[in-house]
Design a protein around this motif. Structure first.
Motif, PDB file in Angstrom:
ATOM      1  N   GLU A 145      76.833  63.084  72.367  1.00  0.00           N
ATOM      2  CA  GLU A 145      78.291  63.085  72.404  1.00  0.00           C
ATOM      3  C   GLU A 145      78.861  64.287  71.675  1.00  0.00           C
ATOM      4  O   GLU A 145      79.797  64.940  72.145  1.00  0.00           O
ATOM      5  CB  GLU A 145      78.839  61.797  71.774  1.00  0.00           C
ATOM      6  CG  GLU A 145      78.630  60.546  72.609  1.00  0.00           C
ATOM      7  CD  GLU A 145      79.382  59.355  72.042  1.00  0.00           C
ATOM      8  OE1 GLU A 145      80.591  59.497  71.766  1.00  0.00           O
ATOM      9  OE2 GLU A 145      78.759  58.287  71.855  1.00  0.00           O
ATOM     10  N   ALA A 146      78.293  64.586  70.500  1.00  0.00           N
ATOM     11  CA  ALA A 146      78.789  65.700  69.701  1.00  0.00           C
ATOM     12  C   ALA A 146      78.610  67.033  70.408  1.00  0.00           C
ATOM     13  O   ALA A 146      79.526  67.865  70.476  1.00  0.00           O
ATOM     14  CB  ALA A 146      78.085  65.720  68.343  1.00  0.00           C
ATOM     15  N   GLU A 147      77.421  67.256  70.958  1.00  0.00           N
ATOM     16  CA  GLU A 147      77.150  68.523  71.625  1.00  0.00           C
ATOM     17  C   GLU A 147      78.000  68.689  72.872  1.00  0.00           C
ATOM     18  O   GLU A 147      78.468  69.793  73.198  1.00  0.00           O
ATOM     19  CB  GLU A 147      75.661  68.635  71.926  1.00  0.00           C
ATOM     20  CG  GLU A 147      74.818  68.803  70.655  1.00  0.00           C
ATOM     21  CD  GLU A 147      73.328  68.670  70.887  1.00  0.00           C
ATOM     22  OE1 GLU A 147      72.943  68.195  71.985  1.00  0.00           O
ATOM     23  OE2 GLU A 147      72.551  69.018  69.971  1.00  0.00           O
TER      24      GLU A 147
ATOM     25  N   LEU B  36      84.521  62.535  67.063  1.00  0.00           N
ATOM     26  CA  LEU B  36      83.167  62.477  66.509  1.00  0.00           C
ATOM     27  C   LEU B  36      83.070  61.457  65.383  1.00  0.00           C
ATOM     28  O   LEU B  36      82.074  60.749  65.263  1.00  0.00           O
ATOM     29  CB  LEU B  36      82.750  63.853  66.001  1.00  0.00           C
ATOM     30  CG  LEU B  36      82.592  64.973  67.032  1.00  0.00           C
ATOM     31  CD1 LEU B  36      82.068  66.234  66.359  1.00  0.00           C
ATOM     32  CD2 LEU B  36      81.663  64.554  68.157  1.00  0.00           C
ATOM     33  N   GLU B  37      84.103  61.388  64.560  1.00  0.00           N
ATOM     34  CA  GLU B  37      84.101  60.422  63.460  1.00  0.00           C
ATOM     35  C   GLU B  37      84.120  58.993  64.003  1.00  0.00           C
ATOM     36  O   GLU B  37      83.395  58.116  63.514  1.00  0.00           O
ATOM     37  CB  GLU B  37      85.298  60.664  62.554  1.00  0.00           C
ATOM     38  CG  GLU B  37      85.307  59.800  61.304  1.00  0.00           C
ATOM     39  CD  GLU B  37      86.480  60.093  60.389  1.00  0.00           C
ATOM     40  OE1 GLU B  37      86.504  59.543  59.271  1.00  0.00           O
ATOM     41  OE2 GLU B  37      87.377  60.861  60.780  1.00  0.00           O
ATOM     42  N   THR B  38      84.944  58.763  65.025  1.00  0.00           N
ATOM     43  CA  THR B  38      84.994  57.445  65.652  1.00  0.00           C
ATOM     44  C   THR B  38      83.660  57.094  66.297  1.00  0.00           C
ATOM     45  O   THR B  38      83.164  55.967  66.201  1.00  0.00           O
ATOM     46  CB  THR B  38      86.110  57.396  66.702  1.00  0.00           C
ATOM     47  OG1 THR B  38      87.362  57.672  66.067  1.00  0.00           O
ATOM     48  CG2 THR B  38      86.184  56.024  67.370  1.00  0.00           C
ATOM     49  N   SER B  39      83.056  58.086  66.947  1.00  0.00           N
ATOM     50  CA  SER B  39      81.762  57.883  67.582  1.00  0.00           C
ATOM     51  C   SER B  39      80.688  57.567  66.546  1.00  0.00           C
ATOM     52  O   SER B  39      79.826  56.704  66.767  1.00  0.00           O
ATOM     53  CB  SER B  39      81.369  59.138  68.367  1.00  0.00           C
ATOM     54  OG  SER B  39      80.037  59.059  68.834  1.00  0.00           O
TER      55      SER B  39
ATOM     56  N   LEU C 240      93.566  64.857  58.154  1.00  0.00           N
ATOM     57  CA  LEU C 240      92.889  66.137  58.281  1.00  0.00           C
ATOM     58  C   LEU C 240      91.963  66.172  59.490  1.00  0.00           C
ATOM     59  O   LEU C 240      91.807  67.208  60.142  1.00  0.00           O
ATOM     60  CB  LEU C 240      92.090  66.409  57.000  1.00  0.00           C
ATOM     61  CG  LEU C 240      91.468  67.790  56.824  1.00  0.00           C
ATOM     62  CD1 LEU C 240      92.551  68.839  56.664  1.00  0.00           C
ATOM     63  CD2 LEU C 240      90.532  67.807  55.621  1.00  0.00           C
ATOM     64  N   SER C 241      91.379  65.031  59.818  1.00  0.00           N
ATOM     65  CA  SER C 241      90.407  64.969  60.912  1.00  0.00           C
ATOM     66  C   SER C 241      91.015  65.332  62.261  1.00  0.00           C
ATOM     67  O   SER C 241      90.307  65.785  63.162  1.00  0.00           O
ATOM     68  CB  SER C 241      89.805  63.561  60.998  1.00  0.00           C
ATOM     69  OG  SER C 241      89.166  63.202  59.801  1.00  0.00           O
ATOM     70  N   TYR C 242      92.307  65.109  62.435  1.00  0.00           N
ATOM     71  CA  TYR C 242      92.952  65.296  63.734  1.00  0.00           C
ATOM     72  C   TYR C 242      93.903  66.492  63.773  1.00  0.00           C
ATOM     73  O   TYR C 242      94.459  66.799  64.831  1.00  0.00           O
ATOM     74  CB  TYR C 242      93.734  64.034  64.114  1.00  0.00           C
ATOM     75  CG  TYR C 242      92.864  62.844  64.406  1.00  0.00           C
ATOM     76  CD1 TYR C 242      92.473  62.550  65.715  1.00  0.00           C
ATOM     77  CD2 TYR C 242      92.402  62.014  63.395  1.00  0.00           C
ATOM     78  CE1 TYR C 242      91.668  61.459  65.997  1.00  0.00           C
ATOM     79  CE2 TYR C 242      91.593  60.922  63.651  1.00  0.00           C
ATOM     80  CZ  TYR C 242      91.232  60.649  64.955  1.00  0.00           C
ATOM     81  OH  TYR C 242      90.423  59.573  65.223  1.00  0.00           O
ATOM     82  N   LEU C 243      94.103  67.156  62.650  1.00  0.00           N
ATOM     83  CA  LEU C 243      95.140  68.185  62.586  1.00  0.00           C
ATOM     84  C   LEU C 243      94.866  69.349  63.527  1.00  0.00           C
ATOM     85  O   LEU C 243      95.773  69.833  64.216  1.00  0.00           O
ATOM     86  CB  LEU C 243      95.276  68.698  61.147  1.00  0.00           C
ATOM     87  CG  LEU C 243      96.536  69.511  60.875  1.00  0.00           C
ATOM     88  CD1 LEU C 243      97.769  68.622  60.910  1.00  0.00           C
ATOM     89  CD2 LEU C 243      96.450  70.219  59.520  1.00  0.00           C
ATOM     90  N   ARG C 244      93.622  69.813  63.588  1.00  0.00           N
ATOM     91  CA  ARG C 244      93.312  70.952  64.444  1.00  0.00           C
ATOM     92  C   ARG C 244      93.484  70.602  65.923  1.00  0.00           C
ATOM     93  O   ARG C 244      93.951  71.426  66.720  1.00  0.00           O
ATOM     94  CB  ARG C 244      91.890  71.462  64.183  1.00  0.00           C
ATOM     95  CG  ARG C 244      91.599  72.797  64.847  1.00  0.00           C
ATOM     96  CD  ARG C 244      90.206  73.312  64.461  1.00  0.00           C
ATOM     97  NE  ARG C 244      90.087  73.611  63.047  1.00  0.00           N
ATOM     98  CZ  ARG C 244      90.434  74.774  62.505  1.00  0.00           C
ATOM     99  NH1 ARG C 244      90.948  75.731  63.255  1.00  0.00           N
ATOM    100  NH2 ARG C 244      90.273  74.966  61.211  1.00  0.00           N
TER     101      ARG C 244
END
Length: 430
Positions: free
Chosen positions: A421-423, A393-396, A105-109
């Motif tokens: 990183e997120a922003e 972001l999850e990996t970070s 789900l994390s990568y689908l978009r």
């Protein structure tokens, strides 16, 4: 958001006929593609992540599919989760994604919005046996890019034999964060460091997400921005500040040395906070006779922040030459009752009612099903595919948390680093 509160109530224990699966699909195949025969089958590439246990089960399912579909051969390969996505990114950049892929789900978009995945609504995949509120987890802007194989829920795993050897009572899961931390400390102290309480759970994104939900904070806003503040993140990482460097937590160095096994699978920790579908892999890795599941800690006993998440989805490359065969394979993997018997709950609780009803849940598999039923009243809406770049972001988050545990960053520094990183990433994908 996806209302999944009543999904698990339909789980049945027993065996059902494969004839229960209707022949109709949710779309029509828009391309004849290439065809094969028993004498000259076509080959489609399929890739997935997982450990040796999942690989063994997947190969059995592939062999079963090939026996029923002699005109198709499946060339399968797998890697661990960490190595999986860099390979997909390299393939996508070169225009060569595998025909069929296990997706998260994390990568689908990320991949769906870049038109790299096949719209599965245009091919014949039966979704009649799925809870209709679950299907949107694989949909983006009206197109279906993933079909859920199963669902899972976050839990605390523990090894009852290890606790018994230390004279520690088994938990019932009705604990606050302070009580959970005390439990982890007790394990490490009574074992004299031979067994650690667990890993630092504040380094797990989905546990952070659950904590946010427990505090009625959404991780992301509807317009793709962060829904929490830097102070929220600091408060989260401060929850375990006193435990880092103590026997309550295994050190980052030691955990790295144990790879590819987790500390829990390697019998070095007594607990682990993760998804409930890891049961089969943990049993195989650890050799434990029994493992148990209880809810995660929460400071609000009426709000555990839990939700059922598609444990994984099946997707196909937009460029596959074998749309019909890819769809047939996906349909088989998510619906066939014999496939359910092969995987049990190792992928999570089967999402298709046909597959659930055709699967016998016993022993540890029944534990997973029973756990999800036990927390059903606490389950809130599941997330739709996260924002573009979420996988990064999850990996970070994991990397920054690791640096925090190594002592390379302070809590303030870790929060500053991740937020920058997120922003930046959100701005790039705006």
């Amino acid at each position: 958001m996806i209302n999944r509160r009543h999904f698990i109530t339909t789980v049945a224990v027993g065996t059902a006929s494969a004839a229960a699966l209707a022949a109709c699909g949710n779309g029509s195949d828009s391309s004849a593609g290439e065809t094969g025969s028993a004498e000259n089958p076509v080959t489609i590439n399929y890739t997935w992540w997982g450990n040796d246990d999942r690989a063994e089960r997947t190969r059995k399912a592939i062999a079963l599919f090939e026996s029923k579909n002699p005109d198709v051969k499946i060339a399968g390969n797998f890697t661990d989760f960490g190595g999986y996505w860099p390979k997909r990114a390299t393939e996508a950049a070169g225009g060569g994604l595998p025909d069929v892929m296990q997706f998260d789900l994390s990568y689908l978009r990320d991949y769906g919005q870049r038109n790299q995945l096949l719209d599965l609504g245009t091919v014949n995949i039966n979704t009649d046996a799925f809870d209709k509120t679950l299907l949107p987890s694989g949909q983006i802007r009206g197109k279906t890019y993933g079909i859920p194989t199963s669902t899972n829920v976050f839990a605390v795993y523990y090894d009852p034999a290890k606790l018994a050897s230390l004279g520690i009572a088994e938990p019932d899961g009705s604990w606050t964060y302070k009580e959970y931390n005390a439990f982890l400390t007790e394990v490490g102290t009574k074992s004299n460091g031979a067994i650690f309480g667990g890993t630092d759970y504040t380094g797990v994104w989905w546990m952070f997400n659950i904590w946010l939900r427990q505090n009625n904070i959404e991780a992301f806003t509807e317009d793709g921005k962060l829904g929490f503040t830097k102070d929220d993140m600091k408060k989260w990482w401060n929850l375990t500040a006193d435990l880092r460097g103590t026997p309550a937590f295994i050190s980052e160095e030691r955990a790295t040395q144990l790879l590819p096994k987790s500390p829990f699978g390697a019998n070095v920790t007594a607990t682990e906070v993760t998804w409930d579908n890891f049961m089969a892999g943990y049993l195989k890795d650890s050799g434990a006779k029994e493992l148990k599941l209880v809810p995660v800690p929460s400071d609000d006993s009426d709000n555990l922040g839990l939700f059922p998440k598609p444990s994984m989805l099946m997707s196909a490359s937009a460029k596959t030459k074998y749309k019909e065969q890819a769809a047939r394979f996906i349909d088989f993997m998510v619906n066939d009752p014999e496939v359910g018997e092969i995987f049990k709950t190792s992928r999570g609780v089967p999402a298709s009612k046909t597959q659930r009803d055709g699967t016998t849940f016993e022993g540890t598999d029944k534990l997973v099903v029973d756990y999800e039923k036990s927390v059903e009243k606490y389950l809130k809406d599941a997330p739709e595919p996260p924002i573009v770049g979420f996988g990064t972001l999850e990996t970070s988050f994991k990397r920054v948390s690791s640096d925090l545990n190594y002592g390379k960053l302070t809590i303030d520094g870790a929060a500053d680093s991740w937020f920058k990183e997120a922003e930046d990433l959100i701005k790039q994908n705006a």
